[in-house]
Motif scaffolding. Structure first.
Motif, PDB file in Angstrom:
ATOM      1  N   ALA A   1       0.801  -1.219   0.000  1.00 30.94           N
ATOM      2  CA  ALA A   1       0.000   0.000   0.000  1.00 30.94           C
ATOM      3  C   ALA A   1       0.836   1.273   0.000  1.00 30.94           C
ATOM      4  N   ASN A   2       2.096   1.185   0.457  1.00 30.53           N
ATOM      5  CA  ASN A   2       2.849   2.417   0.706  1.00 30.53           C
ATOM      6  C   ASN A   2       4.155   2.597  -0.064  1.00 30.53           C
ATOM      7  N   TYR A   3       4.673   1.531  -0.690  1.00 27.99           N
ATOM      8  CA  TYR A   3       5.984   1.651  -1.328  1.00 27.99           C
ATOM      9  C   TYR A   3       5.986   1.057  -2.735  1.00 27.99           C
ATOM     10  N   THR A   4       7.001   1.442  -3.496  1.00 24.46           N
ATOM     11  CA  THR A   4       7.207   0.890  -4.837  1.00 24.46           C
ATOM     12  C   THR A   4       8.663   0.429  -4.950  1.00 24.46           C
ATOM     13  N   GLY A   5       8.978  -0.204  -6.086  1.00 21.47           N
ATOM     14  CA  GLY A   5      10.363  -0.592  -6.353  1.00 21.47           C
ATOM     15  C   GLY A   5      10.784  -1.878  -5.687  1.00 21.47           C
ATOM     16  N   PHE A   6       9.846  -2.775  -5.423  1.00 18.41           N
ATOM     17  CA  PHE A   6      10.198  -4.031  -4.748  1.00 18.41           C
ATOM     18  C   PHE A   6       9.272  -5.153  -5.188  1.00 18.41           C
ATOM     19  N   LYS A   7       9.724  -6.370  -4.931  1.00 19.47           N
ATOM     20  CA  LYS A   7       8.891  -7.567  -5.019  1.00 19.47           C
ATOM     21  C   LYS A   7       9.009  -8.261  -3.669  1.00 19.47           C
ATOM     22  N   GLN A   8       7.925  -8.887  -3.231  1.00 20.12           N
ATOM     23  CA  GLN A   8       7.967  -9.572  -1.947  1.00 20.12           C
ATOM     24  C   GLN A   8       7.233 -10.899  -2.021  1.00 20.12           C
ATOM     25  N   SER A   9       7.662 -11.820  -1.188  1.00 18.60           N
ATOM     26  CA  SER A   9       6.968 -13.100  -1.067  1.00 18.60           C
ATOM     27  C   SER A   9       7.243 -13.656   0.318  1.00 18.60           C
ATOM     28  N   ALA A  10       6.486 -14.682   0.685  1.00 15.88           N
ATOM     29  CA  ALA A  10       6.647 -15.321   1.988  1.00 15.88           C
ATOM     30  C   ALA A  10       7.135 -16.745   1.803  1.00 15.88           C
ATOM     31  N   THR A  11       7.861 -17.246   2.779  1.00 21.52           N
ATOM     32  CA  THR A  11       8.382 -18.615   2.688  1.00 21.52           C
ATOM     33  C   THR A  11       7.254 -19.638   2.724  1.00 21.52           C
ATOM     34  N   ARG A  12       6.101 -19.257   3.291  1.00 25.68           N
ATOM     35  CA  ARG A  12       4.930 -20.135   3.286  1.00 25.68           C
ATOM     36  C   ARG A  12       3.774 -19.400   2.629  1.00 25.68           C
ATOM     37  N   LYS A  13       3.068 -20.052   1.743  1.00 27.23           N
ATOM     38  CA  LYS A  13       1.876 -19.450   1.144  1.00 27.23           C
ATOM     39  C   LYS A  13       0.704 -19.495   2.116  1.00 27.23           C
TER      40      LYS A  13
END
Length: 303
Positions: free
Chosen positions: A42-54
Motif C-alpha cells: 500500500a505504501n511503497y514501490t520498487g520491490f517484489k515480496q513473497s513469503a516462505t509459506r503461502k
C-alpha cells in the motif's frame, strides 16, 4: 533496480511453535507477516515480496532458506514469538553470530528501533537488545537477514497485547517500515486532488499535529473511554449534585467513561457529570473492543 524481500512466517502446519495463554505462535507470526506485506504494497514501490509459506504449511528450515536463496532476495525477515517463563518479557532481534557485513548490522539497528517504537505506543515494553546467535534462518540465508522475537507468549501481560489485533497490525507495519527504510524504497505517490478555487483569500491553515494514541473515527480516545453519546435532541448535562449544569445541543458528541446501571443507566461523562439515557434524545455508540483494549494498553492500564 527492484529489490526483493522474503518474509518468513515462523512455524506452520504441524509445527505450531510456542503455545501459551490460549495462543499459538504460528497464528501470530502469520498475522504479523500478512500485515507487513499489506503495508508494503500500500505504501511503497520498487520491490517484489513473497513469503516462505503461502499458507499454514509444514516446511523445514532448509526449505525456507532455500526458497529465499533461490529467489535472490535482498533481505530476509524471520518473524517469531518468544516463550520461556511466565516472568520473561520483552522484544529482541537476532542476526548471525558469525561473519556479517555492515549492512546486516545496519538492517538490525533499523528494524529493531522501528518495531520497539511501535510496541511502546501500547505501553512499556522491555528492550532485550540486538543479539547474535547461530540460528538457521540467519546463518543459511545468503542475503541480509534478521530474526525478530516479538514478546513472550508465556507471559500473561504480553499475551494480552498479542491478543490485540491493533497491536499485531502495528508490529507488522513497523517490520515493513524498517525494511523500506533499509532498502531506501520510494513511497507511493498519492493521486493529485485538484484544490478548490478560493473566492476570497484566507489565512493559511496551521499544520495539524497528530498525537500518539488510539484513534476512533479520526478522534483520539480519552483515557478510560468506552463509548460516546450523540445528542439527537436538546437535553441537560447533569452535575455531580444532580442539578442541571448546562444544555446540550443537537449534534454534540460526548465521551462516555462508564454506564451507571444503578442510576437509570445514565452515561458518566467525566468529573461526576452525567447524561440521561432518554430514548429519542441520545444515541449511544460503544467503542470496538479492540480499540478499548488498545487504548488501555496505550495508557498502561495493564500494569
Amino acid at each position: 533496480m527492484t529489490k526483493i524481500i522474503e518474509w518468513d512466517k515462523g512455524h506452520g502446519g504441524i509445527d505450531s511453535g510456542a503455545i501459551g495463554n490460549g495462543l499459538l505462535e504460528k497464528v501470530l507470526t502469520h498475522k504479523i507477516v500478512e500485515y507487513a506485506m499489506a503495508y508494503m504494497s500500500a505504501n511503497y514501490t520498487g520491490f517484489k515480496q513473497s513469503a516462505t509459506r503461502k499458507g499454514d504449511q509444514t516446511l523445514s528450515l532448509n526449505q525456507r532458506t532455500d526458497k529465499a536463496n533461490r529467489e535472490g532476495a535482498d533481505v530476509l525477515v524471520s518473524v517469531h514469538i518468544n516463550s520461556l517463563s511466565s516472568t520473561s518479557k520483552g522484544f529482541e532481534t537476532f542476526i548471525y553470530n558469525g561473519n556479517v557485513g555492515d549492512a546486516t548490522i545496519a538492517f538490525q539497528n533499523l528494524l529493531h528501533a522501528e518495531i520497539l517504537a511501535a510496541m511502546r505506543k501500547f505501553g512499556a515494553v522491555v528492550d532485550r537488545g540486538k543479539k547474535r546467535a547461530n540460528l538457521h534462518m540467519v546463518r543459511e540465508s545468503k542475503m541480509v537477514a534478521c530474526l525478530t522475537e516479538n514478546l513472550f507468549i508465556s507471559n500473561v501481560a504480553e499475551a494480552k497485547l498479542l491478543k490485540n489485533e491493533a497491536f499485531l497490525k502495528a508490529v507488522g507495519e513497523a517490520h515493513a517500515r524498517g525494511v523500506a527504510k533499509f532498502l531506501g524504497l520510494p513511497a507511493k505517490k498519492k493521486p493529485d486532488v485538484p484544490k478548490p478555487i478560493q473566492k476570497h483569500a484566507s489565512k493559511p491553515k496551521e499544520e495539524k499535529i497528530v498525537e500518539d494514541g488510539v484513534y476512533w473515527d479520526g478522534k483520539k480516545m480519552a483515557r478510560g473511554q468506552i463509548g460516546r453519546v450523540v445528542i439527537l435532541k436538546s437535553l441537560p448535562l447533569w452535575s455531580p449534585d444532580k442539578k442541571k449544569h448546562r444544555g446540550l445541543s443537537v449534534g454534540d458528541i460526548i465521551t462516555v467513561y462508564r454506564i451507571n446501571k444503578t442510576d437509570n443507566y445514565k452515561y458518566e461523562v467525566g468529573g461526576g457529570y452525567t447524561v440521561s439515557n432518554v430514548k429519542g434524545y441520545v444515541k449511544y455508540e460503544q467503542a470496538p473492543d479492540d480499540l478499548i483494549e488498545a487504548n488501555k494498553a496505550f495508557y498502561n492500564e495493564y500494569k
